[in-house]
Design an enzyme around this catalytic site. Structure first.
Site, mmCIF file in Angstrom:
data_model
loop_
_atom_site.group_PDB
_atom_site.id
_atom_site.type_symbol
_atom_site.label_atom_id
_atom_site.label_comp_id
_atom_site.label_asym_id
_atom_site.label_seq_id
_atom_site.Cartn_x
_atom_site.Cartn_y
_atom_site.Cartn_z
ATOM 1 N N LYS A 65 23.201 -18.293 6.949
ATOM 2 C CA LYS A 65 24.362 -17.344 7.723
ATOM 3 C C LYS A 65 24.767 -17.009 6.122
ATOM 4 C CE LYS A 65 26.784 -21.192 9.554
ATOM 5 N NZ LYS A 65 25.511 -21.743 9.990
ATOM 6 N N ARG A 142 33.425 -22.110 15.811
ATOM 7 C CA ARG A 142 32.013 -22.778 16.524
ATOM 8 C C ARG A 142 32.480 -23.343 17.047
ATOM 9 N NH1 ARG A 142 31.452 -23.737 10.871
ATOM 10 N NH2 ARG A 142 29.612 -25.776 10.371
ATOM 11 N N ARG A 176 19.253 -28.433 -0.419
ATOM 12 C CA ARG A 176 19.914 -26.587 -1.433
ATOM 13 C C ARG A 176 20.603 -27.446 -2.363
ATOM 14 N NH1 ARG A 176 24.121 -24.919 3.675
ATOM 15 N NH2 ARG A 176 24.166 -26.569 4.247
ATOM 16 N N ARG A 220 25.772 -31.054 -1.786
ATOM 17 C CA ARG A 220 27.082 -30.903 -1.251
ATOM 18 C C ARG A 220 26.870 -32.258 -0.237
ATOM 19 N NH1 ARG A 220 26.726 -26.451 3.397
ATOM 20 N NH2 ARG A 220 27.921 -28.092 4.377
ATOM 21 N N ARG A 231 25.686 -32.715 12.357
ATOM 22 C CA ARG A 231 25.879 -31.837 12.315
ATOM 23 C C ARG A 231 25.120 -30.520 13.745
ATOM 24 N NH1 ARG A 231 25.005 -30.709 6.767
ATOM 25 N NH2 ARG A 231 25.430 -28.193 6.373
#
Ligand code: ADP
Length: 285
Positions: A65, A142, A176, A220, A231
């Site tokens: 996103k 969300r 990531r 992260r 998540r």
């Protein structure tokens, strides 16, 4: 923008919610017919300067996103506002909220609607002072409650729902990396996933950092396998209903990512009828 900020701020008070839900039930009772679905291909509403772009990006953790919303924000000249970034800024500021937020984020859970709306209102205020208008929201709404609040205070033109198979999402989150200096996102994962149920295979090359970022890469704290899976579970439970919320309003554009950025970006522009717009912008640059 000022009215939007005021309305969002007042939405944090409980009396507002009471009034709000009463108003909502009244309006639902008055009109039970959902607007018709928009026909394909989708024609986005835009003026020449992109001023009326009020878009939302939905999608599971790791789907990209941020990457696509940020590119589109540059193309259209509207701010990209990611509530995940606002939360992470708050974490690194080590203010009073920081400890509470760290625990929530590191368990893969959602921050309360009140805190998120307060962070978002602050961000909109700062933007307004700089003359910003329009937005591409990423990571908000969300929950259906957040979507209803947003719906009550402003009109969203388009909701883009990015999709990838779950195995790809997990690999992408684990690969990531972020440059702690320039803030850019990279990915060290080399993804090759066989398509299931007649879906095409998905391949994504790593998105490697330039030499000056290599020594400054960080991960992260919520990108561990256990937290990513939590998540995802939270997304299916709390955020997937938001897709239905916008689908029933005829605002949802589903987009199955065909692969990495090089394959997906032109296809996304095409789906948004922005391919010619990008050509004109590049020619003018
Ligand atoms: P993801 O990669 O899971 O989409 P984000 O970067 O958007 O993550 O958000 C990171 C974390 O910030 C989320 O796991 C959640 O704890 C919090 N967060 C971000 N946006 C919201 C929101 N709209 N409502 C509640 N919590 C949020």
């Amino acid at each position: 923008m000022a009215a939007l900020i005021r309305a969002l701020r007042s939405s944090s008070s409980s009396s507002y919610y009471t009034n709000y839900f009463i108003r909502r039930s009244l309006s639902t009772a008055a009109s039970t017919t959902a607007p018709p679905l928009k026909s394909e291909p989708f024609t986005p509403f835009m003026d020449t300067k992109g001023k009326h772009v009020q878009w939302v990006f939905l999608g599971c953790p790791g789907v990209g996103k941020g990457t696509f919303a940020s590119r589109l924000s540059t193309l259209l000249g509207v701010p990209h506002i990611a509530t995940g970034d606002l939360v992470r800024e708050e974490l690194s500021a080590s203010g009073p909220l920081s400890k509470q937020l760290t625990e929530i984020v590191n368990q893969g859970e959602l921050v309360s609607d009140e805190i998120i709306i307060s962070l978002l209102s602050k961000r909109l205020e700062t933007g307004e002072a700089k003359g910003e208008s329009g937005f591409i929201l990423d990571g908000f709404p969300r929950t259906v409650r957040q979507a209803e609040i947003l719906d009550d205070v402003t009109d969203i033109d388009l909701v883009v729902n990015l999709k990838l198979p779950e195995r790809v999402l997990v690999e992408k989150c684990l690969g990531r990396r972020i440059c702690s200096q320039c803030g850019k996102n990279f990915n060290v994962a080399n993804i090759n996933v066989k398509g299931e149920n007649g879906n095409p295979d998905i391949s994504m090359d790593p998105l490697l950092p330039p030499p000056q970022c290599v020594a400054k890469l960080i991960t992260r704290s919520d990108d561990t396998e256990a937290i990513v899976r939590e998540r995802l579970r939270v997304y299916y439970e709390k955020s997937q209903p938001v897709e239905e919320f916008y689908r029933s309003q005829g605002k949802l554009m589903e987009f199955n990512l065909p692969g990495g950025l090089p394959e997906s970006w032109p296809k996304l522009l095409e789906a948004l009828n922005l391919d010619e717009y990008e050509d004109k912008q590049s020619a003018a640059a």
